[in-house]
Design a protein around this motif. Sequence first.
Motif, PDB file in Angstrom:
ATOM      1  N   VAL A  20       1.313  -0.884  -0.159  1.00 13.16           N
ATOM      2  CA  VAL A  20      -0.092   0.114  -0.302  1.00 13.16           C
ATOM      3  C   VAL A  20       0.819   1.553  -0.153  1.00 13.16           C
ATOM      4  O   VAL A  20       1.901   1.312   1.072  1.00 13.16           O
ATOM      5  CB  VAL A  20      -0.669   0.021   1.447  1.00 13.16           C
ATOM      6  CG1 VAL A  20      -1.674   1.618   1.505  1.00 13.16           C
ATOM      7  CG2 VAL A  20      -2.207  -1.314   1.439  1.00 13.16           C
ATOM      8  N   LEU A  21       1.415   1.486  -1.180  1.00 11.84           N
ATOM      9  CA  LEU A  21       2.103   3.399  -1.237  1.00 11.84           C
ATOM     10  C   LEU A  21       0.967   4.411  -0.741  1.00 11.84           C
ATOM     11  O   LEU A  21       0.045   5.151  -0.792  1.00 11.84           O
ATOM     12  CB  LEU A  21       1.926   3.653  -2.943  1.00 11.84           C
ATOM     13  CG  LEU A  21       2.682   2.544  -3.773  1.00 11.84           C
ATOM     14  CD1 LEU A  21       2.802   2.817  -5.008  1.00 11.84           C
ATOM     15  CD2 LEU A  21       4.265   2.201  -3.020  1.00 11.84           C
ATOM     16  N   GLY A  22       1.134   4.772   0.209  1.00 16.54           N
ATOM     17  CA  GLY A  22       0.677   6.167   1.013  1.00 16.54           C
ATOM     18  C   GLY A  22      -0.007   5.450   2.075  1.00 16.54           C
ATOM     19  O   GLY A  22      -0.924   6.586   2.883  1.00 16.54           O
ATOM     20  N   ALA A  23       0.800   5.162   4.092  1.00 19.96           N
ATOM     21  CA  ALA A  23      -0.509   5.105   4.116  1.00 19.96           C
ATOM     22  C   ALA A  23       0.392   5.574   5.263  1.00 19.96           C
ATOM     23  O   ALA A  23       1.250   5.480   6.852  1.00 19.96           O
ATOM     24  CB  ALA A  23       0.084   4.002   5.462  1.00 19.96           C
ATOM     25  N   SER A  24      -0.248   6.894   5.130  1.00 22.86           N
ATOM     26  CA  SER A  24       0.751   8.221   6.277  1.00 22.86           C
ATOM     27  C   SER A  24       0.242   8.579   7.579  1.00 22.86           C
ATOM     28  O   SER A  24       0.668   8.861   8.318  1.00 22.86           O
ATOM     29  CB  SER A  24       0.217   9.603   5.611  1.00 22.86           C
ATOM     30  OG  SER A  24      -0.946   9.542   5.364  1.00 22.86           O
ATOM     31  N   GLY A  25      -0.494   7.319   8.028  1.00 19.54           N
ATOM     32  CA  GLY A  25      -1.013   7.559   9.453  1.00 19.54           C
ATOM     33  C   GLY A  25      -2.442   7.028  10.225  1.00 19.54           C
ATOM     34  O   GLY A  25      -2.755   6.542   8.942  1.00 19.54           O
ATOM     35  N   PRO A  26      -2.063   6.165  11.280  1.00 18.57           N
ATOM     36  CA  PRO A  26      -3.224   5.287  11.871  1.00 18.57           C
ATOM     37  C   PRO A  26      -4.774   6.105  11.268  1.00 18.57           C
ATOM     38  O   PRO A  26      -5.150   5.735  11.361  1.00 18.57           O
ATOM     39  CB  PRO A  26      -3.638   5.582  13.284  1.00 18.57           C
ATOM     40  CG  PRO A  26      -1.802   5.288  13.115  1.00 18.57           C
ATOM     41  CD  PRO A  26      -1.203   6.384  13.121  1.00 18.57           C
ATOM     42  N   ARG A  27      -5.097   7.497  10.732  1.00 17.72           N
ATOM     43  CA  ARG A  27      -6.371   8.042  10.870  1.00 17.72           C
ATOM     44  C   ARG A  27      -6.215   8.828   8.963  1.00 17.72           C
ATOM     45  O   ARG A  27      -7.520   8.455   8.322  1.00 17.72           O
ATOM     46  CB  ARG A  27      -6.377   9.117  11.145  1.00 17.72           C
ATOM     47  CG  ARG A  27      -7.159   9.136  12.995  1.00 17.72           C
ATOM     48  CD  ARG A  27      -7.067  10.765  13.343  1.00 17.72           C
ATOM     49  NE  ARG A  27      -7.417  11.499  12.774  1.00 17.72           N
ATOM     50  CZ  ARG A  27      -8.328  13.029  12.516  1.00 17.72           C
ATOM     51  NH1 ARG A  27      -7.651  13.174  13.382  1.00 17.72           N
ATOM     52  NH2 ARG A  27      -9.109  13.138  11.921  1.00 17.72           N
ATOM     53  N   SER A  28      -5.165   8.155   8.174  1.00 15.85           N
ATOM     54  CA  SER A  28      -5.444   8.077   7.018  1.00 15.85           C
ATOM     55  C   SER A  28      -6.005   6.676   5.963  1.00 15.85           C
ATOM     56  O   SER A  28      -6.880   5.388   6.318  1.00 15.85           O
ATOM     57  CB  SER A  28      -3.592   8.056   6.857  1.00 15.85           C
ATOM     58  OG  SER A  28      -3.398   6.983   6.004  1.00 15.85           O
ATOM     59  N   VAL A  29      -6.792   7.163   4.921  1.00 14.62           N
ATOM     60  CA  VAL A  29      -7.759   5.992   4.442  1.00 14.62           C
ATOM     61  C   VAL A  29      -6.631   4.870   3.948  1.00 14.62           C
ATOM     62  O   VAL A  29      -6.808   3.706   4.008  1.00 14.62           O
ATOM     63  CB  VAL A  29      -8.319   6.621   3.557  1.00 14.62           C
ATOM     64  CG1 VAL A  29      -9.181   5.656   2.212  1.00 14.62           C
ATOM     65  CG2 VAL A  29      -9.273   7.396   3.765  1.00 14.62           C
ATOM     66  N   GLY A  30      -5.565   5.408   3.497  1.00 15.82           N
ATOM     67  CA  GLY A  30      -4.096   4.422   3.344  1.00 15.82           C
ATOM     68  C   GLY A  30      -4.548   3.270   4.370  1.00 15.82           C
ATOM     69  O   GLY A  30      -3.227   2.360   4.235  1.00 15.82           O
ATOM     70  N   TRP A  31      -4.185   3.405   5.932  1.00 12.54           N
ATOM     71  CA  TRP A  31      -3.611   2.556   6.829  1.00 12.54           C
ATOM     72  C   TRP A  31      -4.928   1.966   6.868  1.00 12.54           C
ATOM     73  O   TRP A  31      -4.820   0.440   7.207  1.00 12.54           O
ATOM     74  CB  TRP A  31      -3.989   4.061   7.948  1.00 12.54           C
ATOM     75  CG  TRP A  31      -2.691   2.874   9.464  1.00 12.54           C
ATOM     76  CD1 TRP A  31      -3.412   2.337  10.151  1.00 12.54           C
ATOM     77  CD2 TRP A  31      -1.398   2.972  10.193  1.00 12.54           C
ATOM     78  NE1 TRP A  31      -2.830   1.984  10.997  1.00 12.54           N
ATOM     79  CE2 TRP A  31      -1.286   2.242  11.098  1.00 12.54           C
ATOM     80  CE3 TRP A  31      -0.907   3.687   8.942  1.00 12.54           C
ATOM     81  CZ2 TRP A  31      -0.467   2.581  11.541  1.00 12.54           C
ATOM     82  CZ3 TRP A  31       0.916   3.998   9.821  1.00 12.54           C
ATOM     83  CH2 TRP A  31       0.924   2.573  11.016  1.00 12.54           C
ATOM     84  N   ALA A  32      -6.179   2.331   7.057  1.00 10.57           N
ATOM     85  CA  ALA A  32      -7.364   1.627   6.900  1.00 10.57           C
ATOM     86  C   ALA A  32      -7.664   0.437   5.892  1.00 10.57           C
ATOM     87  O   ALA A  32      -7.883  -0.978   6.263  1.00 10.57           O
ATOM     88  CB  ALA A  32      -8.157   2.411   6.796  1.00 10.57           C
ATOM     89  N   ILE A  33      -6.959   1.297   4.825  1.00 11.53           N
ATOM     90  CA  ILE A  33      -6.811  -0.387   3.527  1.00 11.53           C
ATOM     91  C   ILE A  33      -5.863  -1.037   4.369  1.00 11.53           C
ATOM     92  O   ILE A  33      -6.393  -2.666   3.820  1.00 11.53           O
ATOM     93  CB  ILE A  33      -6.631   0.315   2.213  1.00 11.53           C
ATOM     94  CG1 ILE A  33      -7.761   1.224   1.481  1.00 11.53           C
ATOM     95  CG2 ILE A  33      -6.143  -0.738   1.260  1.00 11.53           C
ATOM     96  CD1 ILE A  33      -6.935   2.191   0.183  1.00 11.53           C
ATOM     97  N   ALA A  34      -4.521  -0.791   4.494  1.00 11.93           N
ATOM     98  CA  ALA A  34      -3.609  -1.973   4.622  1.00 11.93           C
ATOM     99  C   ALA A  34      -4.043  -2.605   6.027  1.00 11.93           C
ATOM    100  O   ALA A  34      -3.897  -3.548   5.988  1.00 11.93           O
ATOM    101  CB  ALA A  34      -2.845  -1.395   5.686  1.00 11.93           C
ATOM    102  N   GLN A  35      -5.520  -2.653   6.925  1.00 13.84           N
ATOM    103  CA  GLN A  35      -5.921  -3.277   8.430  1.00 13.84           C
ATOM    104  C   GLN A  35      -6.764  -4.217   7.173  1.00 13.84           C
ATOM    105  O   GLN A  35      -6.557  -5.128   8.132  1.00 13.84           O
ATOM    106  CB  GLN A  35      -6.197  -2.158   9.312  1.00 13.84           C
ATOM    107  CG  GLN A  35      -5.030  -1.076   9.707  1.00 13.84           C
ATOM    108  CD  GLN A  35      -5.958  -0.073  11.232  1.00 13.84           C
ATOM    109  OE1 GLN A  35      -6.606   0.464  10.834  1.00 13.84           O
ATOM    110  NE2 GLN A  35      -4.931  -0.677  12.077  1.00 13.84           N
TER     111      GLN A  35
END
Length: 259
Positions: free
Chosen positions: A11-26
């Motif tokens: 996942v390119l661009g998981a900038s922090g636990p509140r980011s959409v990228g982070w939610a996708i990775a989770q």
Amino acid sequence: MSAPKPRVGLVLGASGPRSVGWAIAQQLASDGAEVAITARPARCEGLRDASDEAGFAGLWGVDAAQPETLDACLAELDRRWGRLDFLVHTWMQIPAGVLSQPLRDVRREDFDLAMGAGVFGFVSAASRAQPMLARSAAPRVVTLTSACRRRMTPRYHLAGIAKAALDGALIYVAQELGEHGIACNAVSFSLIATPGAEKVVGVDAAASTSAWLAKKAPLKGGVDGEAVAGAVAWLCSPMARGITAETIEVDGGFSKRYL
């Protein structure tokens, strides 16, 4: 009989636990995949503990403007996994304050930054990952876009232009990577008040826009990162067969409403 290997991806661009990228990775990780993530190099040290706690397979400092940083990440994942089953692109860079000024006053360097990360970054990342994706039995590429790419939206002009250009990039990347069996799709979603959104459009504007969308969408209630993540995870899965160059709208039906 041996158990099937877990899917693996980036996942390119998981900038922090509140980011959409982070939610996708989770979401992908909770579905059983091994998921590596990237963030801008300056942010990585502050995210290391959270990444480890989330159980991600690694965190790399990657800058969309420095392709060698992505090459280093992919080379390490190639040594570790030998393939990629999915690649998720979430990059978008809009300098603070740009969206509060008229489009006609946007500087060339800010325009180039937005197009570089949001459009060329997608093309480049998909191209660089193609050899690893081609080794997967069900390779997937997914990017994120917005309904504001084709709707006049206050405080969104440069971001909307970049997302509109991403539409064009998607269909041509899908055409070229389709020759290698790689499906490429997008998820479009209504505004979510993430730190990134609040930074570029303002805290008050992000909150009021989210409330308006939640009120007017046929499915009452705001769209959140988990809703977007679910759609992305499905497109990353082997279940999403025979689909490429498509965009799924995750906005509670708002974009289909006339009045």
